[in-house]
Design an enzyme around this catalytic site. Structure first.
Site, PDB file in Angstrom:
ATOM      1  N   HIS A   1      51.995 -98.433 -38.721  1.00  0.00           N
ATOM      2  CA  HIS A   1      53.363 -98.482 -39.233  1.00  0.00           C
ATOM      3  C   HIS A   1      53.340 -98.989 -40.661  1.00  0.00           C
ATOM      4  CE1 HIS A   1      57.673 -99.367 -39.477  1.00  0.00           C
ATOM      5  NE2 HIS A   1      57.772 -98.464 -38.522  1.00  0.00           N
TER       6      HIS A   1
ATOM      7  N   GLU B   1      56.690 -94.842 -31.070  1.00  0.00           N
ATOM      8  CA  GLU B   1      56.581 -93.473 -30.578  1.00  0.00           C
ATOM      9  C   GLU B   1      55.727 -93.333 -29.320  1.00  0.00           C
ATOM     10  OE1 GLU B   1      58.909 -92.136 -31.849  1.00  0.00           O
ATOM     11  OE2 GLU B   1      58.457 -90.954 -33.619  1.00  0.00           O
TER      12      GLU B   1
HETATM   13  N1  ACO Z   1      45.371 -93.584 -36.962  1.00  0.00           N
HETATM   14  C1  ACO Z   1      44.297 -93.707 -37.750  1.00  0.00           C
HETATM   15  N2  ACO Z   1      44.335 -94.246 -38.992  1.00  0.00           N
HETATM   16  C2  ACO Z   1      45.527 -94.685 -39.423  1.00  0.00           C
HETATM   17  C3  ACO Z   1      46.679 -94.612 -38.631  1.00  0.00           C
HETATM   18  C4  ACO Z   1      46.577 -94.033 -37.357  1.00  0.00           C
HETATM   19  N3  ACO Z   1      47.651 -93.906 -36.565  1.00  0.00           N
HETATM   20  N4  ACO Z   1      47.711 -95.137 -39.313  1.00  0.00           N
HETATM   21  C5  ACO Z   1      47.229 -95.524 -40.508  1.00  0.00           C
HETATM   22  N5  ACO Z   1      45.913 -95.245 -40.567  1.00  0.00           N
HETATM   23  C6  ACO Z   1      45.036 -95.465 -41.688  1.00  0.00           C
HETATM   24  C7  ACO Z   1      45.467 -94.580 -42.820  1.00  0.00           C
HETATM   25  O1  ACO Z   1      44.767 -93.339 -42.766  1.00  0.00           O
HETATM   26  C8  ACO Z   1      45.104 -95.386 -44.020  1.00  0.00           C
HETATM   27  O2  ACO Z   1      43.746 -95.142 -44.314  1.00  0.00           O
HETATM   28  P1  ACO Z   1      43.260 -94.794 -45.803  1.00  0.00           P
HETATM   29  O3  ACO Z   1      43.701 -95.966 -46.617  1.00  0.00           O
HETATM   30  O4  ACO Z   1      41.803 -94.644 -45.634  1.00  0.00           O
HETATM   31  O5  ACO Z   1      43.991 -93.522 -46.139  1.00  0.00           O
HETATM   32  C9  ACO Z   1      45.201 -96.819 -43.569  1.00  0.00           C
HETATM   33  O6  ACO Z   1      45.179 -96.801 -42.147  1.00  0.00           O
HETATM   34  C10 ACO Z   1      46.419 -97.525 -44.039  1.00  0.00           C
HETATM   35  O7  ACO Z   1      47.531 -96.932 -43.544  1.00  0.00           O
HETATM   36  P2  ACO Z   1      48.989 -97.541 -43.849  1.00  0.00           P
HETATM   37  O8  ACO Z   1      49.126 -97.764 -45.322  1.00  0.00           O
HETATM   38  O9  ACO Z   1      49.325 -98.631 -42.915  1.00  0.00           O
HETATM   39  O10 ACO Z   1      49.801 -96.316 -43.404  1.00  0.00           O
HETATM   40  P3  ACO Z   1      51.108 -95.735 -44.008  1.00  0.00           P
HETATM   41  O11 ACO Z   1      52.096 -96.816 -44.246  1.00  0.00           O
HETATM   42  O12 ACO Z   1      50.835 -94.835 -45.145  1.00  0.00           O
HETATM   43  O13 ACO Z   1      51.542 -94.858 -42.785  1.00  0.00           O
HETATM   44  C11 ACO Z   1      52.219 -94.196 -40.671  1.00  0.00           C
HETATM   45  C12 ACO Z   1      52.276 -95.324 -41.707  1.00  0.00           C
HETATM   46  C13 ACO Z   1      52.662 -92.920 -41.347  1.00  0.00           C
HETATM   47  C14 ACO Z   1      53.189 -94.505 -39.550  1.00  0.00           C
HETATM   48  C15 ACO Z   1      50.775 -94.087 -40.146  1.00  0.00           C
HETATM   49  O14 ACO Z   1      50.395 -95.267 -39.503  1.00  0.00           O
HETATM   50  C16 ACO Z   1      50.579 -92.895 -39.237  1.00  0.00           C
HETATM   51  O15 ACO Z   1      50.360 -91.789 -39.729  1.00  0.00           O
HETATM   52  N6  ACO Z   1      50.677 -93.081 -37.884  1.00  0.00           N
HETATM   53  C17 ACO Z   1      50.512 -91.977 -36.979  1.00  0.00           C
HETATM   54  C18 ACO Z   1      51.812 -91.183 -36.864  1.00  0.00           C
HETATM   55  C19 ACO Z   1      52.896 -91.973 -36.148  1.00  0.00           C
HETATM   56  O16 ACO Z   1      52.644 -92.661 -35.182  1.00  0.00           O
HETATM   57  N7  ACO Z   1      54.125 -91.819 -36.682  1.00  0.00           N
HETATM   58  C20 ACO Z   1      55.284 -92.538 -36.154  1.00  0.00           C
HETATM   59  C21 ACO Z   1      55.594 -93.753 -36.974  1.00  0.00           C
HETATM   60  S1  ACO Z   1      56.923 -94.722 -36.281  1.00  0.00           S
HETATM   61  C22 ACO Z   1      58.339 -93.999 -36.906  1.00  0.00           C
HETATM   62  O17 ACO Z   1      58.380 -93.586 -38.018  1.00  0.00           O
HETATM   63  C23 ACO Z   1      59.534 -93.885 -36.033  1.00  0.00           C
END
Ligand code: ACO
Length: 361
Positions: A244, A303
């Protein structure tokens, strides 16, 4: 410049506060656990709308029931082209037929729209006739009746109310920001809600729970969880239902929904086993994410258990985001009115990194 606008504060709001370090969500002065299980959707919508609309009734139940009956007339406009779309896109297309405006009637029609259009489209796509709303019922009970074609079973309307309340508002998330940007141009509430739906449907936001079901089905058995998840992460994929932007700890909405699934599990033969399996996948995912990204706290988000709850209520996964919109529209509308009441046009700047114009010879 902040890529992704992390830590940028772009609005003042009285609506909700997301504390990402404490794992706490406050909605108009109430914590999530004070609301979930004790509040119906009509009540949370009333709480969010309070102060933003003239002549707001004390109880929205009958006005929202009347709005459901009115927007159902739009279902006649469904044609083959619209039915060829996914249920969320088809719901958005029907919502786009509603006139723009800024008043309470427009807001109630928009609140009713995903609740009426999503079940109607799901049924039409399954070759079944849509079912007209019963304006006398509570919102959640009527949604389930319009979906299933029979009255909601015991506990189901309460479970859907718990879900709709849990997702009704959540700070300046991507879809709410999109809705506020459009509202700030004074385009009208319908335009703002359409922007919200469009932002919500992406898998990084509200489009994740359908893929959560695909992941659970692909894993199939608890012992497959570790190899499947590791292979997925090795391919560079993100695990749906985890991570998140704001929460650095567990998303409080995940446990609110897990509780709602547990309460429902007592009334279903299949659900206790499905819940135990999902919990095993959750535990494996959390352990593996810790190993893969030791410096990055990645926990479960709303989710993951949304997927389980909406599956138990027999919504098809392709329609899950439409159910999310049924709840979040209340937040979008309140934010849009708040933006109109006090906010300026939202218009940030960009840094130009393209080619420099050639000097004239
Ligand atoms: N699985 C694997 N790696 C992840 C995940 C995940 N679910 N979430 C974040 N990371 C990784 C990213 O790839 C990133 O790596 P990088 O720096 O090497 O690119 C690192 O962790 C940091 O991520 P954040 O900065 O915390 O992520 P961001 O804020 O950009 O994204 C998000 C948040 C979009 C929710 C992300 O965690 C994600 O894609 N989750 C999966 C999709 C999901 O569950 N969406 C629903 C969100 S809840 C809602 O909106 C209602």
């Amino acid at each position: 410049m902040s890529e992704g606008l992390d830590d940028v504060v772009a609005a003042r709001t009285v609506l909700s506060e997301v504390d990402g370090h404490a794992g706490r969500l406050v909605i108009r002065g109430w914590t999530l656990d004070q609301l979930v299980g004790r509040t119906r959707f009509e009540e949370i919508a009333r709480l969010l709308f309070d102060g933003f609309f003239d002549d707001l009734p004390q109880d929205l139940t009958s006005a929202l029931g009347a709005a459901r009956a009115k927007v159902f007339e739009e279902v006649q406009a469904v044609d083959d082209g619209l039915l060829a779309l996914g249920p969320v896109e088809a719901m958005r297309a029907l919502t786009a037929r509603l006139p723009d405006g800024d008043d309470l009637d427009t807001a109630l029609a928009l609140l009713a729209a995903p609740a009426v259009f999503t079940p109607a489209i799901v049924r039409l796509q399954a070759g079944e006739a849509p079912i007209a709303p019963d304006a006398a019922l509570g919102h959640a009970a009527d949604i389930l009746r319009m979906l299933h074609g029979r009255p909601a079973a015991a506990g189901q309307a309460e479970a859907l109310d718990a879900y709709l309340v849990t997702v009704c508002d959540h700070g300046l998330n991507a879809s709410t920001f999109a809705a506020r940007v459009v509202a700030s141009t004074r385009a009208g509430l319908t335009s703002a809600v359409l922007a919200g739906i469009s932002a919500l449907k992406g898998p990084l936001h509200g489009g994740a729970p359908g893929p959560v079901i695909e992941m659970l089905d692909a894993i199939g058995r608890p012992e497959n969880a570790r190899p499947w998840i590791e292979a997925d992460l090795d391919r560079g994929e993100r695990l749906m239902g985890f991570g998140h932007r704001i929460y650095r700890v567990r998303d409080p909405r995940a446990d609110a929904l897990k509780g709602a699934v547990r309460r429902l599990a007592g009334q279903s033969d299949r659900l206790p086993g499905r819940l135990a399996f999902a919990e095993a996948v959750e535990a494996a995912a959390l352990a593996i994410l810790k190993e893969h990204r030791p410096g990055r706290p990645l926990d479960v988000n709303v989710e993951f258990f949304t997927a389980l709850l909406l599956e138990a209520l027999a919504f098809p996964p392709a329609a899950f985001t439409g159910v999310f919109a049924m709840g979040r529209t209340a937040g979008w509308l309140a934010h849009a009115r708040e933006q109109l009441a006090g906010g300026r046009l939202i218009r940030p700047q960009s840094v130009y990194v393209g080619p420099t114009p050639l000097k004239a010879a």
